[in-house]
Design a protein around this motif. Structure first.
Motif, short mmCIF file in Angstrom:
data_model
loop_
_atom_site.label_atom_id
_atom_site.label_comp_id
_atom_site.label_asym_id
_atom_site.label_seq_id
_atom_site.Cartn_x
_atom_site.Cartn_y
_atom_site.Cartn_z
N LEU A 64 -22.69 15.36 -0.40
CA LEU A 64 -23.63 16.20 -0.21
C LEU A 64 -23.79 16.67 1.53
O LEU A 64 -24.06 17.86 1.84
CB LEU A 64 -25.09 16.02 -0.56
CG LEU A 64 -25.17 16.68 -2.31
CD1 LEU A 64 -26.56 16.33 -2.67
CD2 LEU A 64 -24.80 18.10 -2.18
N LYS A 65 -23.61 15.59 2.45
CA LYS A 65 -23.66 15.57 3.75
C LYS A 65 -22.69 16.55 4.27
O LYS A 65 -22.75 17.13 5.43
CB LYS A 65 -23.56 14.27 4.45
CG LYS A 65 -24.73 13.39 4.14
CD LYS A 65 -24.55 12.05 5.04
CE LYS A 65 -24.58 10.77 4.36
NZ LYS A 65 -24.29 9.60 5.10
N PHE A 66 -21.73 16.75 3.39
CA PHE A 66 -20.60 17.64 3.84
C PHE A 66 -20.54 18.83 2.96
O PHE A 66 -19.36 19.52 3.17
CB PHE A 66 -19.25 17.04 3.67
CG PHE A 66 -19.16 15.69 4.81
CD1 PHE A 66 -18.66 15.79 5.99
CD2 PHE A 66 -19.63 14.40 4.23
CE1 PHE A 66 -18.75 14.75 6.88
CE2 PHE A 66 -19.54 13.40 5.13
CZ PHE A 66 -19.30 13.30 6.55
N GLY A 67 -21.51 19.00 2.27
CA GLY A 67 -21.75 20.41 1.39
C GLY A 67 -21.00 20.42 0.24
O GLY A 67 -20.78 21.32 -0.12
N ILE A 68 -20.82 19.11 -0.39
CA ILE A 68 -19.65 18.97 -1.39
C ILE A 68 -20.69 18.49 -2.64
O ILE A 68 -21.13 17.36 -2.38
CB ILE A 68 -18.63 18.40 -1.12
CG1 ILE A 68 -17.71 18.88 -0.07
CG2 ILE A 68 -17.76 18.02 -2.42
CD1 ILE A 68 -16.51 17.91 0.31
N ASP A 69 -20.79 19.28 -3.50
CA ASP A 69 -21.71 18.84 -4.72
C ASP A 69 -20.84 18.14 -5.93
O ASP A 69 -20.23 19.08 -6.63
CB ASP A 69 -22.61 20.01 -5.15
CG ASP A 69 -23.65 19.55 -6.26
OD1 ASP A 69 -23.48 18.38 -6.77
OD2 ASP A 69 -24.58 20.36 -6.43
N ILE A 70 -20.80 16.85 -6.02
CA ILE A 70 -20.15 16.48 -7.24
C ILE A 70 -20.98 16.03 -8.42
O ILE A 70 -20.62 15.17 -9.33
CB ILE A 70 -19.18 15.18 -6.70
CG1 ILE A 70 -20.11 14.22 -6.20
CG2 ILE A 70 -18.09 15.62 -5.75
CD1 ILE A 70 -19.27 12.81 -5.96
N GLY A 71 -22.24 16.40 -8.39
CA GLY A 71 -23.15 16.17 -9.49
C GLY A 71 -22.62 16.39 -10.76
O GLY A 71 -23.37 15.85 -11.90
N ASP A 72 -22.14 17.35 -10.93
CA ASP A 72 -21.67 17.75 -12.46
C ASP A 72 -20.52 16.94 -13.04
O ASP A 72 -20.01 17.35 -14.28
CB ASP A 72 -21.53 19.17 -12.37
CG ASP A 72 -20.24 19.74 -11.72
OD1 ASP A 72 -20.08 19.00 -10.92
OD2 ASP A 72 -19.83 20.97 -11.81
N LEU A 73 -19.89 16.08 -12.28
CA LEU A 73 -18.92 15.42 -12.77
C LEU A 73 -19.36 14.39 -13.72
O LEU A 73 -20.33 13.55 -13.48
CB LEU A 73 -17.96 14.96 -11.70
CG LEU A 73 -17.41 16.00 -10.33
CD1 LEU A 73 -16.59 15.36 -9.67
CD2 LEU A 73 -16.59 16.99 -11.39
N GLN A 74 -18.44 13.90 -14.62
CA GLN A 74 -18.62 13.12 -15.68
C GLN A 74 -17.54 11.83 -15.87
O GLN A 74 -16.61 12.23 -16.14
CB GLN A 74 -18.82 13.71 -16.99
CG GLN A 74 -20.15 14.21 -17.10
CD GLN A 74 -20.39 14.56 -18.78
OE1 GLN A 74 -19.33 14.67 -19.69
NE2 GLN A 74 -21.68 14.70 -18.94
#
Ligand code: 4NP
Length: 166
Positions: A64-74
């Motif tokens: 997220l510090k680089f603007g990349i949201d990986i929260g929806d990965l499983q």
């Protein structure tokens, strides 16, 4: 379509980070990803400890510090079918590469690589170190390695597969 699978042990720290970073770079380069894109990107673990879990909170904060949201990965575990389905299977470290080599049918073994082998300006570095038992600094370090390898790999496949950009 070029299909790319990033692989670590648990699929909650390094490989989902690599998936997110690589997807971000590919989109910035104008390459379409997904089921009807030029590339398809996924990640998996060699172990199934964290099946269906989201990425580790520390990995999510780092991307997220680089603007990349990986929260929806499983998280998921690699399957035999993956060796047939994917064109590039990129291991984060030697241990996981060895597990892949031991499980991959002979005809697909040419698809297996160490992810860091694509990084430029990282002489002698072959692995993304496992940050799971480390501190947040270790996630920053893993991110830096992943970013370099993702950049090198993107340039490699763009040239090798003559990928259209927009
Ligand atoms: P990863 O990190 O392989 O980068 O996802 C790990 C995640 C979980 C464990 C080890 C490494 N674990 O032992 O649960």
């Amino acid at each position: 379509m070029v299909k790319i699978l990033f692989v670590c042990l648990g699929n909650i720290c390094r490989s989902p980070t690599a998936e997110g970073v690589f997807r971000h770079k590919a989109r910035e380069a104008g390459i379409k990803d997904g089921f009807i894109g030029e590339i398809f990107i996924d990640s998996a673990g060699t172990a199934g400890f964290h099946m269906a879990a989201p990425p580790d909170k520390r990995a999510q904060l780092t991307t997220l510090k680089f603007g990349i949201d990986i929260g929806d990965l499983q998280a998921r575990k690699i399957s035999l079918q993956d060796f047939a389905d994917f064109d590039y299977i990129l291991a984060m470290d030697e241990d996981n590469l060895n597990i892949l080599l031991n499980n991959c049918p002979k005809e697909h073994q040419h698809k297996l690589h160490l992810f860091m082998s694509f990084a430029k300006n990282c002489p002698g570095i072959t692995e993304v170190p496992d940050p799971f038992y480390g501190k947040i600094d270790d996630f920053d370090k893993a991110y830096d390695f992943i970013d370099r390898a993702a950049q090198g790999f993107l340039e490699y496949i763009m040239e090798k597969h003559n990928l259209p950009t927009s």
